[in-house]
Design an enzyme around this catalytic site. Structure first.
Site, short mmCIF file in Angstrom:
data_model
loop_
_atom_site.label_atom_id
_atom_site.label_comp_id
_atom_site.label_asym_id
_atom_site.label_seq_id
_atom_site.Cartn_x
_atom_site.Cartn_y
_atom_site.Cartn_z
N ASP A 17 -4.38 -35.07 -34.58
CA ASP A 17 -3.00 -35.50 -34.29
C ASP A 17 -2.83 -35.83 -32.50
O ASP A 17 -2.44 -34.70 -32.13
CB ASP A 17 -2.09 -33.71 -35.11
CG ASP A 17 -2.34 -33.82 -36.14
OD1 ASP A 17 -2.49 -34.54 -37.04
OD2 ASP A 17 -1.02 -32.60 -36.18
N ASP A 55 -0.05 -36.70 -37.84
CA ASP A 55 0.96 -35.64 -38.33
C ASP A 55 2.46 -37.17 -38.79
O ASP A 55 2.51 -38.19 -37.94
CB ASP A 55 1.55 -34.95 -37.40
CG ASP A 55 2.31 -33.41 -38.14
OD1 ASP A 55 2.27 -33.03 -38.84
OD2 ASP A 55 3.48 -33.45 -37.83
N HIS A 57 5.56 -37.41 -40.76
CA HIS A 57 6.84 -36.82 -41.89
C HIS A 57 7.24 -37.78 -41.96
O HIS A 57 8.24 -38.78 -41.14
CB HIS A 57 7.46 -35.59 -40.74
CG HIS A 57 6.36 -34.55 -40.80
ND1 HIS A 57 5.77 -33.82 -41.30
CD2 HIS A 57 5.60 -33.70 -39.67
CE1 HIS A 57 5.26 -32.92 -40.97
NE2 HIS A 57 5.16 -32.83 -39.53
N HIS A 90 9.48 -34.40 -35.47
CA HIS A 90 8.09 -34.96 -34.73
C HIS A 90 8.15 -35.59 -35.40
O HIS A 90 7.24 -35.51 -37.03
CB HIS A 90 7.83 -33.63 -34.02
CG HIS A 90 7.04 -33.10 -34.86
ND1 HIS A 90 7.39 -31.82 -35.59
CD2 HIS A 90 5.85 -33.15 -35.42
CE1 HIS A 90 7.17 -31.20 -36.63
NE2 HIS A 90 5.92 -31.88 -36.82
N LYS A 115 -0.48 -36.44 -42.81
CA LYS A 115 -0.37 -35.29 -43.95
C LYS A 115 0.92 -34.92 -43.35
O LYS A 115 1.36 -35.02 -42.06
CB LYS A 115 -1.07 -34.01 -42.75
CG LYS A 115 -1.20 -34.17 -41.55
CD LYS A 115 -2.69 -32.82 -41.15
CE LYS A 115 -2.47 -32.67 -39.46
NZ LYS A 115 -1.30 -32.20 -39.22
N CYS A 160 -2.72 -26.67 -35.73
CA CYS A 160 -3.16 -27.94 -36.75
C CYS A 160 -4.90 -27.61 -36.71
O CYS A 160 -5.68 -28.02 -37.13
CB CYS A 160 -3.08 -29.11 -36.87
SG CYS A 160 -1.52 -29.86 -37.27
C1 VGL Z 1 1.17 -29.38 -35.34
C2 VGL Z 1 3.60 -28.44 -36.18
C3 VGL Z 1 4.76 -29.42 -36.33
C4 VGL Z 1 0.27 -29.88 -34.96
C5 VGL Z 1 2.37 -30.84 -36.03
O1 VGL Z 1 -0.53 -31.14 -34.75
O2 VGL Z 1 -0.76 -28.81 -34.33
N1 VGL Z 1 2.46 -28.46 -34.93
N2 VGL Z 1 3.52 -30.17 -36.89
ZN ZN Z 2 4.74 -31.66 -37.86
#
Ligand code: VGL
Ligand code: ZN
Length: 213
Positions: A17, A55, A57, A90, A115, A160
């Site tokens: 990420d 990440d 969404h 995000h 993901k 993550c």
């Molecule tokens: C993450 C919170 C929400 C991360 C991703 O990459 O650590 N944390 N989505």
């Molecule tokens: Zn996230």
């Protein structure tokens, strides 16, 4: 006696990420998150295999506070699978925030695992979503390719990276976190707790200099 770690062809660098929204100026910025970029670019040259996660969404994802009436970020709600922290919007699919940091060299990545794209389920781990049963497919990829040891870097150490490392060990892989390649959010002591949990689970903790030349 040397305590350095020698890399083999069965090792993999897993880059978690490293996206604009997790870097300074992003929607869910990790302090100094962008400082991992040069470290990771350097490390990528040392590994035969590189996989990255992203990440990813949908705009109305249930991990977003904005998807719940009257809720604000960092509150916890009950979703179908249990407690879920709510985040600011995000890494929405296709947005600039969801893109990798522009300085990150993605040319060596042989696989990019997206993901968190199921609206109803968040996914911290690169292996299994937060319902603890929906797989991302990474386990199958690694097993089929004979990759047995993961060196994990990226954002955020206490979310993550943490859940990815814990799942890796539970699934029978070896997992090592490279400290300078990670940064954490550190909400209410979550960094200290994250390292405690990882070390207890048998996750290795090394510095970049501990990798043998
Ligand atoms: C993450 C919170 C929400 C991360 C991703 O990459 O650590 N944390 N989505
Ligand atoms: Zn996230």
């Amino acid at each position: 006696m040397s305590r350095t770690t020698a890399l083999t062809k069965d090792d993999l660098l897993l880059v978690v990420d490293v996206q604009n929204d997790f870097c300074p100026g992003g929607a869910l910025a990790v302090p100094d998150g962008d400082q991992v970029v040069p470290v990771i670019n350097r490390l990528m040259g040392r590994f035969e295999h590189v996989v990255m996660t992203q990440d990813w969404h949908p705009p109305d994802h249930l991990s977003f506070a904005s998807a719940h009436r009257g809720k604000t970020p960092y509150e916890t709600v009950e979703l179908s699978y249990g407690a879920q922290i709510l985040w600011p919007d995000h890494c929405r699919q296709g947005t600039d925030g969801a893109r990798f940091h522009p300085g990150l060299d993605d040319s060596r990545a042989e696989l990019i695992v997206r993901k968190g794209f199921c609206r109803e389920i968040d996914s911290y781990s690169a292996f299994t979503e937060n319902d603890r049963s929906t797989p991302t497919g990474l386990t199958g990829y690694l097993r089929e390719r004979g990759l047995t040891r993961l060196f994990i870097v990226g954002l955020a150490t206490d979310f993550c990276v943490l859940y990815t490392a814990l799942d890796a060990v539970e699934l029978g892989f070896k997992a090592v976190v490279i400290m300078e390649g990670c940064r954490g959010m550190d909400v209410e002591g979550s960094m200290e707790k994250a390292w405690e949990r990882m070390l207890e689970a048998g996750v290795g903790k090394i510095g970049e200099a501990d990798i043998a030349r």
